[in-house]
Design a protein around this motif. Structure first.
Motif: not given
Length: 107
Positions: A55-71
């Motif tokens: 919900v928070l990602i879809n509504d634009g309050y948070i973002r996530h990024r993935v790299d070799k160490h995790g999300t």
């Protein structure tokens, strides 16, 4: 009463399980999924936690990024500004509660 209706989405967000806990935790900075999940109290079921993240990602309050160490998750400008304004409102509500509890406001 209609002036409150335009904020139904905000009230719904605040009332949704785990969303405020996630936003509060991310005020300290980026966090990995597992650190967020285990750092939130009271402990949340992983499904509830995952739903809140979506919900928070879809509504634009948070973002996530993935790299070799995790999300990792982080507050967006929208999320950061929302938390700043929400904290200001909490101060006003605390003042109101003190006035009420000390008997300065009649029921």
């Amino acid at each position: 009463m209609t002036e409150f209706r335009e904020f139904d989405d905000v009230f719904a967000l605040c009332g949704r399980r785990c969303t405020l806990e996630v936003l509060t935790a991310l005020e300290a900075g980026d966090a990995r999924y597992t650190d967020l999940l285990h750092g939130i109290t009271p402990q949340q079921h992983s499904r509830t936690f995952g739903d809140a993240l979506r919900v928070l990602i879809n509504d634009g309050y948070i973002r996530h990024r993935v790299d070799k160490h995790g999300t990792y998750y982080t507050l967006t400008d929208l999320g950061s500004t929302f938390m700043t304004i929400l904290r200001q409102h909490l101060l006003h509500l605390q003042q109101w509660r003190y006035l009420r509890d000390d008997g300065y406001l009649a029921a």
